[in-house]
Design an enzyme around this catalytic site. Structure first.
Site, mmCIF file in Angstrom:
data_model
loop_
_atom_site.group_PDB
_atom_site.id
_atom_site.type_symbol
_atom_site.label_atom_id
_atom_site.label_comp_id
_atom_site.label_asym_id
_atom_site.label_seq_id
_atom_site.Cartn_x
_atom_site.Cartn_y
_atom_site.Cartn_z
ATOM 1 C CB ILE A 196 -12.230 -4.554 2.135
ATOM 2 C CG1 ILE A 196 -13.640 -4.217 1.642
ATOM 3 C CG2 ILE A 196 -12.141 -6.013 2.576
ATOM 4 C CD1 ILE A 196 -14.021 -4.941 0.359
ATOM 5 N NE ARG A 198 -7.520 4.255 2.252
ATOM 6 C CZ ARG A 198 -7.529 3.563 1.121
ATOM 7 N NH1 ARG A 198 -8.010 2.322 1.133
ATOM 8 N NH2 ARG A 198 -7.089 4.088 -0.004
ATOM 9 C CD GLU A 227 -3.503 -0.143 6.164
ATOM 10 O OE1 GLU A 227 -2.789 0.033 5.147
ATOM 11 O OE2 GLU A 227 -4.723 -0.323 6.088
ATOM 12 C CG HIS A 246 -4.306 -1.881 2.323
ATOM 13 N ND1 HIS A 246 -4.425 -0.623 2.858
ATOM 14 C CD2 HIS A 246 -5.189 -1.913 1.286
ATOM 15 C CE1 HIS A 246 -5.313 0.079 2.190
ATOM 16 N NE2 HIS A 246 -5.798 -0.683 1.227
#
Length: 282
Positions: A196, A198, A227, A246
Site C-alpha cells: 500500500i 508505492r 499506474e 490506488h
C-alpha cells in the site's frame, strides 16, 4: 496570473511541479500536497525557490490503514474469486478450490512502522494477529506493548516469519525495489505480499516470477508501477493477485479532511506562521 499565485494545492500529483513552473511563479510561498507520499516532488528544487512544502499525514493515515487491512482480508479469504463464482451463471465450484487462509493467529510483518503502519498494527491486533515490524527506528516500548508488536532489527528475520508482509514505506532511493528476488525468496511459500506504499518499492518482474512459480502464495496490491499497468501486464492475468487502483485515501471523509489539512497549511504559510505538516528536503 503567474505573479498573483502564492499557493498551489496539488491534487493527485497535478499540476506537475518543475523548474519552468516554479520560475513562472515568483511569489509562490507554499505547495500543499493531497496525501503523504512526496516522491513526485523534487523537494530540493522546490526549496531552492524559497517555497515551503506540506503534506497531509493526519487526514490519510486511518483510511490508508483500512485499505491495507481490506486487502489482507480480501486476499486471505479470496473474496474476488468467490464473488465471481457467486455471480456466475452456473456457480459451479469445489469447496477445496475456495479455501482461504485463517487470519486470526497468523503473523503479520509490517515494513514501515510510521503513522500508517502503527494504525495497521492496531487493526491487526483486533484480528488477533501476531505482529512483527521493521523500521529505521524502533518504536517506544510502550507503543510496542500497546499493539503487542515485536521489533525485527533486520528485515530478513521478518520476511522469514511472516504469513502476511505489508509494505508501508515511503518511496526513496533506499526503498526503491526494496522487495526484490532475494527478499521474496526469504518469504514463506504460503505467504502473501501486500503493498500500500508505492509500486516501485517492489521489483515487479521478480514478483511476477515469484507468484508464477510458487515462491510466495499471493499478492494484494493497491499500488503498481506504472499506474495503471499496461493492459497486457502479466500481473493482471494471475489469479493469486488482487489489484486495486490506488484506493488508499479515496473515501469521502478522507478527501474532505485532506483538503482541510491542505488549507490549514496554506493559510499558515501565507500568514508567516509555521506549517503544521511541513516537509523538509532530506
Amino acid at each position: 496570473v503567474g505573479k498573483k499565485v502564492q499557493a498551489i494545492y496539488l491534487w493527485w500529483h497535478k499540476p506537475v511541479i518543475d523548474k519552468e513552473l516554479l520560475q513562472s511563479l515568483p511569489n509562490l510561498k507554499v505547495i500543499a500536497n493531497s496525501g503523504v507520499g512526496m516522491d513526485h516532488l523534487d523537494l530540493k528544487l522546490v526549496a531552492s525557490f524559497g517555497v515551503k512544502i506540506a503534506n497531509a499525514p493526519h487526514a490519510v493515515s486511518s483510511t490508508t490503514a483500512d485499505t491495507g487491512m481490506a486487502l489482507l482480508l480480501a486476499s486471505a479469504r479470496r473474496l474476488v474469486e468467490v464473488h465471481n463464482i457467486a455471480i456466475s451463471p452456473s456457480m459451479e465450484y469445489r469447496e477445496a478450490d475456495i479455501l482461504g487462509v485463517k487470519v486470526a493467529g497468523a503473523t503479520l510483518g509490517i515494513i514501515g512502522m510510521g503513522r500508517i503502519g502503527y494504525k495497521i498494527a492496531v487493526r491487526a491486533k483486533a484480528f488477533e494477529m501476531n505482529i512483527l515490524y521493521h523500521n529505521r527506528t524502533r518504536r517506544k516500548v510502550q507503543e510496542e506493548q500497546a499493539v503487542s508488536a515485536t521489533y525485527c532489527k533486520k528485515i530478513d528475520s521478518l520476511l522469514q516469519q511472516a504469513d502476511f508482509v505489508m509494505l508501508v514505506v515511503s518511496l526513496t532511493p533506499q526503498t526503491h525495489k526494496l522487495m526484490g528476488k532475494r527478499e521474496l525468496e526469504l518469504m514463506k511459500p504460503t505467504a502473501t505480499l501486500i503493498n500500500i506504499s508505492r509500486g516501485a518499492v517492489v521489483d515487479q518482474e521478480a514478483l511476477v516470477a515469484a507468484l508464477q512459480t510458487g515462491v510466495i502464495s499471493a499478492a494484494a496490491l493497491d499500488v503498481t508501477s506504472p499506474e495503471p499497468l499496461p493492459r497486457d501486464h502479466p500481473l493482471l492475468k494471475l489469479k493469486n493477485v488482487i489489484i486495486t487502483p490506488h484506493l488508499g485515501i479515496k473515501t469521502d471523509k478522507a478527501t474532505y479532511m485532506i483538503t482541510e489539512e491542505a488549507v490549514e497549511n496554506i493559510l499558515a504559510a501565507l500568514n508567516g506562521l509555521s506549517l503544521p505538516s511541513e516537509v523538509l528536503p532530506s
